[in-house]
Scaffold this motif. Structure first.
Motif, PDB file in Angstrom:
ATOM      1  N   GLN A   1     -53.038  25.395  96.142  1.00 21.05           N
ATOM      2  CA  GLN A   1     -51.875  25.139  94.867  1.00 21.05           C
ATOM      3  C   GLN A   1     -53.862  24.547  93.822  1.00 21.05           C
ATOM      4  O   GLN A   1     -53.747  24.601  92.500  1.00 21.05           O
ATOM      5  CB  GLN A   1     -51.290  24.452  94.962  1.00 21.05           C
TER       6      GLN A   1
ATOM      7  N   MET B   1     -46.911  31.164  94.474  1.00 25.13           N
ATOM      8  CA  MET B   1     -46.550  30.219  93.182  1.00 25.13           C
ATOM      9  C   MET B   1     -45.966  31.501  91.930  1.00 25.13           C
ATOM     10  O   MET B   1     -46.709  32.659  92.637  1.00 25.13           O
ATOM     11  CB  MET B   1     -48.088  29.766  92.851  1.00 25.13           C
ATOM     12  N   LYS B   2     -44.763  31.159  91.603  1.00 27.70           N
ATOM     13  CA  LYS B   2     -44.176  32.426  90.773  1.00 27.70           C
ATOM     14  C   LYS B   2     -44.853  31.834  89.577  1.00 27.70           C
ATOM     15  O   LYS B   2     -44.956  31.123  88.668  1.00 27.70           O
ATOM     16  CB  LYS B   2     -43.240  31.785  90.884  1.00 27.70           C
TER      17      LYS B   2
ATOM     18  N   TYR C   1     -45.634  26.787  83.745  1.00 25.56           N
ATOM     19  CA  TYR C   1     -44.695  25.053  84.106  1.00 25.56           C
ATOM     20  C   TYR C   1     -45.817  24.173  83.727  1.00 25.56           C
ATOM     21  O   TYR C   1     -46.046  23.182  82.694  1.00 25.56           O
ATOM     22  CB  TYR C   1     -43.859  24.727  85.065  1.00 25.56           C
ATOM     23  N   TYR C   2     -46.767  24.423  84.402  1.00 25.82           N
ATOM     24  CA  TYR C   2     -48.062  23.626  84.843  1.00 25.82           C
ATOM     25  C   TYR C   2     -48.624  23.957  83.581  1.00 25.82           C
ATOM     26  O   TYR C   2     -49.678  23.325  83.123  1.00 25.82           O
ATOM     27  CB  TYR C   2     -49.019  24.558  85.979  1.00 25.82           C
TER      28      TYR C   2
ATOM     29  N   GLU D   1     -43.388  31.437  86.814  1.00 31.01           N
ATOM     30  CA  GLU D   1     -42.317  30.477  85.992  1.00 31.01           C
ATOM     31  C   GLU D   1     -42.818  28.961  86.355  1.00 31.01           C
ATOM     32  O   GLU D   1     -43.394  28.552  85.631  1.00 31.01           O
ATOM     33  CB  GLU D   1     -41.174  29.838  86.672  1.00 31.01           C
ATOM     34  N   THR D   2     -43.457  28.759  87.296  1.00 31.27           N
ATOM     35  CA  THR D   2     -44.130  27.425  88.231  1.00 31.27           C
ATOM     36  C   THR D   2     -46.007  27.312  87.470  1.00 31.27           C
ATOM     37  O   THR D   2     -45.918  26.139  86.939  1.00 31.27           O
ATOM     38  CB  THR D   2     -44.556  27.671  89.847  1.00 31.27           C
TER      39      THR D   2
END
Length: 156
Positions: free
Chosen positions: A65, A1-2, A8-9, A4-5
């Motif tokens: 995740q 997971m980056k 976002y979350y 940016e991800t």
């Protein structure tokens, strides 16, 4: 997971549950070994210098995740309560109630998964693992007082 991800979350979580924007950065740290995530407030001359959420690289690489987002949301609750001038520490009753209301895990709900290093005492054979390299340079065996020897890297 980056990163940016994660941002976002975190942004979506904060808007939905607290009606707050994400005004701090999220960083992934390869040095973070003892914590899975942290909401950090840095002070300079008794005033707030910077704030950020830091996530452990090893935790992100070795977990699914769902666990990653649970830890991220936990740190977002710290940030949201801090921003709203409410008690935001792990031991505060309001923080615990907020976690329970949102269905988020408390601190130390997940165990470390990642790389660890095996050390052994050459005299008495005592073995143990640590999450840091170089342990053999700083410590001696409590049983026989000899220096430890690094054996190999293992996945914990």
């Amino acid at each position: 997971m980056k990163t940016e991800t994660l941002e976002y979350y975190a942004e979506a979580f904060l808007l939905e549950n607290f009606n707050l924007p994400l005004n701090i950065s999220i960083r992934i740290s390869k040095r973070m070994k003892s914590k899975l995530g942290a909401f950090l407030i840095k002070y300079k001359n008794k005033s707030v210098y910077s704030k950020e959420i830091v996530m452990s690289y090893n935790f992100i690489v070795h977990n699914d995740q769902e666990a990653i987002l649970d830890v991220l949301y936990h740190e977002c609750v710290h940030y949201a309560l801090y921003t709203l001038n409410k008690p935001f520490r792990d031991s505060d009753a309001e923080f615990i109630q907020t976690l329970d209301a949102l269905g988020i895990s408390k601190t130390r709900s997940y165990h470390y998964k990642g790389n660890a290093y095996l050390y052994e005492c050459p005299k008495c054979g005592y073995q143990f693992t640590k999450k840091v390299k170089g342990y053999n340079k700083r410590y001696i065996c409590r049983y026989c007082r000899s220096k430890f020897v690094y054996r190999r890297e293992i996945t914990a």
